[in-house]
Design an enzyme around this catalytic site. Structure first.
Site, short mmCIF file in Angstrom:
data_model
loop_
_atom_site.label_atom_id
_atom_site.label_comp_id
_atom_site.label_asym_id
_atom_site.label_seq_id
_atom_site.Cartn_x
_atom_site.Cartn_y
_atom_site.Cartn_z
N TYR A 9 48.15 -24.15 -78.76
CA TYR A 9 48.26 -25.33 -79.65
C TYR A 9 48.52 -26.50 -78.72
O TYR A 9 49.50 -27.20 -78.84
CB TYR A 9 49.45 -25.04 -80.58
CG TYR A 9 49.78 -25.99 -81.68
CD1 TYR A 9 48.87 -26.29 -82.70
CD2 TYR A 9 51.05 -26.58 -81.76
CE1 TYR A 9 49.22 -27.14 -83.73
CE2 TYR A 9 51.40 -27.41 -82.80
CZ TYR A 9 50.48 -27.69 -83.79
OH TYR A 9 50.83 -28.51 -84.83
N HIS A 28 46.09 -33.33 -81.35
CA HIS A 28 46.01 -32.46 -82.53
C HIS A 28 47.40 -32.19 -83.11
O HIS A 28 47.61 -32.32 -84.32
CB HIS A 28 45.30 -31.15 -82.18
CG HIS A 28 45.35 -30.12 -83.28
ND1 HIS A 28 44.66 -30.27 -84.45
CD2 HIS A 28 46.01 -28.94 -83.37
CE1 HIS A 28 44.90 -29.22 -85.24
NE2 HIS A 28 45.71 -28.41 -84.60
N GLU A 57 37.81 -25.23 -86.39
CA GLU A 57 38.64 -25.80 -85.33
C GLU A 57 37.84 -25.74 -84.05
O GLU A 57 37.38 -24.67 -83.64
CB GLU A 57 39.98 -25.07 -85.20
CG GLU A 57 40.91 -25.39 -86.36
CD GLU A 57 42.34 -24.90 -86.18
OE1 GLU A 57 43.25 -25.50 -86.79
OE2 GLU A 57 42.56 -23.93 -85.43
N GLU A 117 37.53 -25.39 -80.45
CA GLU A 117 38.37 -24.86 -79.37
C GLU A 117 37.48 -24.31 -78.26
O GLU A 117 36.29 -24.06 -78.45
CB GLU A 117 39.26 -23.71 -79.89
CG GLU A 117 40.20 -24.10 -81.01
CD GLU A 117 41.34 -23.09 -81.20
OE1 GLU A 117 41.65 -22.34 -80.26
OE2 GLU A 117 41.90 -23.06 -82.31
N ASP A 162 37.68 -21.60 -84.45
CA ASP A 162 38.78 -20.88 -85.09
C ASP A 162 38.81 -21.27 -86.57
O ASP A 162 39.62 -22.08 -87.01
CB ASP A 162 40.09 -21.26 -84.39
CG ASP A 162 41.27 -20.44 -84.88
OD1 ASP A 162 41.03 -19.37 -85.48
OD2 ASP A 162 42.42 -20.87 -84.67
#
Lengths: 428, 428
Positions: free
Chosen positions: B137, B142, B208, B210, B242
């Site tokens: 994370y 974000h 997401e 990533e 994701d």
């Protein structure tokens, strides 16, 4: 197909002592390595480990459809993949082979020599290759205790808890069998009253009293398993110590959950006790109110009456039992957990493991962690040797035991026992 | 050992179009299945898939110490286990085999027939068996955006965020390669203003943006990997979508983190681009303040300049690019993530996957999720076909692309493309 291996009147020609967890009605499955470095799938009766690979080679499973090397493997995954019918056929066959009145193996000294080991002469390995491991949080008493300590005593249970069998993903790579020692982990913590974190060995290492279930291939991606069918996909259960570092947990867990506080080690008992063997101990769960959503609703008995205890054994003195609890206190059942886990289409494979979450009972002496037993370290536990414990000390061994008992029968798990070693010496 | 496969002056006798992600300097690794149902490990140059199993059988890897069936496997795990030296030897060898001036395979029509496939004629499979998957994370933008929307706009970043590369465990069993469609998941949600949850298909399915890195065996249980050594244990990177169900996430994630909101599907690009190939694109990371604790401190350049974009393609109309970002915006580096992950002794194995977390850049058009791009649905995105999107619609395809570019060289990942199918029909 009858599950006649459960017949309580059966006795074995192998000696089984009176309070053994492993009478002929248990027939758990595990993987062990012999002194000659042979790794095999096996079962246990009394204090004997049975080499099922050797049994298969000698023809004892003839008539059951199995791949040729089914039991000459280092994990149970393929066997578990074969499904409930095969598990039952094999368990019934094993019961027959060791039945008092059956002379075939009993009177064959050379076969017995190959097949039977004293349990002290084998080393138990991890029984399955665990693809994915999920831990639930399904004891209402535990969730309430944690909520009281860390959040709001007046609103201890979070709003979602009574609607969802809350769970999260854990780390498979550090799940180890009973007997493997564990080092006190390093990590970041925020000392009380400070604003800058520090780095060092955890000061608050704890156990968590849990059980876990092992699944077979339950579904394809995208396909939910209904709560009604879920039990068919559960192979069996083990005892589970979900080691936890409370100081690391407290600092790291917001907002994505526990991570390094948990993934340094998780210990399981090595013999998987089948759901077939646990069937006589089925019992009612706590009443669920509010009523769960339809996809989680079930009738009938889906809990199991499993007595649990936790002991701490300091390095040189005798153990002290610090908790006595029972699996039947769990608010959410295993079938509800599995139905919830798959309702979004999440795929569950053979050998996946799902932990119950810490099992705390209603009374203070039935709590499932030192965090709760000492109420965050405020009320240290007195040990038999006169010392006190707030959490786990270096060189303490934590032992979880579990068994079911009715008038005629005791079916147990043995134990998961693991020693907490001091932090290793690292230079960072 | 020189990494001469990176020499930008090299050209291949296989055709590579001008803007290809896969020049002879890339040489990524993947697993594919041919129309004849042969599964093999392979690489890609231009629009050609190269069967490395066949190359090995034909003797093209002679002189490199490899097990006989190294590339005739259905995962890269064993190859990755062999470590950095072997990866480099094999990549250099492949570069030599396909080098313009090398006639050995170039002029052997029967060998070429066996080894080389049009990329359109093979199906890409998952390149590794992923034992454990962790998601970080690590984008400050974000984490700040999410904190502003869901918690306190004035204190958007949680206190631990600047000290810890926050991460959590994900589900391996539902990681799928590009091209596999995903069904809209079912789950529990709490409608706005209500106190009782409801059950149904998620209404807020999101992507997401990533990347993820794939590790080799990094350590034994109990042994940390230092931040200085961490890069040696990273094999390469993939693009990663994701998939997330925001309404399920919001209701379930307290206190143990996202679970069913994420584990219904996670999609990756099928070619693992090695860290060797990415080396020319190493660059500086954002400044870290406060200074990280010593176990996370590093000097030098540990970020990589990877351009990223996300497109949404409705079923019957053309795609719209909805985000353009860059991997270099990440606050925490991959080596810091890996050092943190193992500092407690957590074991990391060959084929483990670690996601970056959503990659959001500093500007509104560089955010890495619909949640941020539409600010929780408040500012729908206009598509080229005139429709609007707050989140992902049924039958939309989400495509993530990524590539590195300098004056002389483009090294890319291709894409991860997956279609969101409607929720399946279930009766519960």
């Amino acid at each position: 197909m009858p599950n006649y291996a459960n017949d309580p009147s059966r006795t074995s020609w192998l000696h089984v002592s009176e309070n053994s967890d492993f009478p002929i009605q248990n027939i758990p499955f595990g993987v062990f390595i012999t002194k000659d470095d042979v790794i095999t799938i096996g079962t246990r009766i009394g204090d004997y480990a049975i080499d099922m690979g050797a049994l298969q080679q000698l023809g004892y499973f003839e008539g059951i459809e199995l791949t040729d090397d089914m039991f000459m493997q280092d994990t149970l995954n393929d066997f578990i993949s074969d499904g409930k019918k095969t598990w039952r056929l094999v368990r019934n066959r094993l019961s027959d082979i060791f039945l008092d009145s059956n002379p075939v193996l009993r009177d064959n000294a050379s076969h017995k020599d190959i097949v039977i080991f004293n349990i002290a002469d084998v080393e138990m390995l991890l029984p399955v290759q665990i693809g994915d491991y999920t831990d639930f949080y399904s004891s209402k008493e535990h969730a309430t205790n944690v909520g009281k300590m860390f959040r709001d005593p007046e609103n201890a249970l979070l709003p979602n808890w009574l609607h969802i069998p809350v769970g999260y993903h854990g780390r498979s790579s550090t799940i180890v069998p009973s007997g493997i020692p564990v080092h006190r982990p390093y990590g970041q913590t925020l000392p009380n009253g400070e604003t800058q974190p520090v780095f060092g060995p955890s000061k608050l290492v704890d156990f968590e009293l849990e059980t876990a279930f092992i699944t077979t291939d339950a579904n394809l991606m995208g396909e939910p398993v209904s709560v009604k069918d879920a039990e068919d996909y559960i192979f069996g259960m083990v005892l589970f110590n979900d080691w936890s570092a409370r100081d690391i947990q407290k600092w790291e867990y917001v907002p994505l959950g526990p991570f390094l506080a948990k993934n340094f080690a998780s210990s399981i008992s090595p013999w998987i006790v089948t759901m077939d063997a646990l069937e006589p101990f089925r019992c009612a769960s706590p009443e669920q109110s509010p009523e769960p959503l339809p996809y989680l609703k079930q009738t009938g008995n889906h809990a199991f009456d499993i007595n649990l205890e936790v002991a701490i054994k300091p390095e040189t003195t005798e153990e002290t039992i610090v908790s006595r609890s029972n699996f039947k206190y769990m608010y959410w059942t295993m079938s509800q957990q599995l139905a919830h886990h798959t309702v979004n289409g999440c795929r569950v494979n053979s050998g996946d493991m799902m932990g119950s979450g810490t099992i705390s009972g209603p009374t203070e002496d039935s709590f499932g962690s030192m965090l709760e037993l000492t109420w965050g370290g405020q009320k240290p536990l007195k040990m038999k040797d006169g010392t006190e414990r707030k959490f786990i000390n270096d060189n303490d061994t934590v032992i979880i035991r579990g068994y079911c008992q009715n008038e005629g029968l005791r079916i147990g798990f043995g134990e998961v026992s693991s020693k907490l070693l001091p932090a290793i010496d690292i230079k960072i």
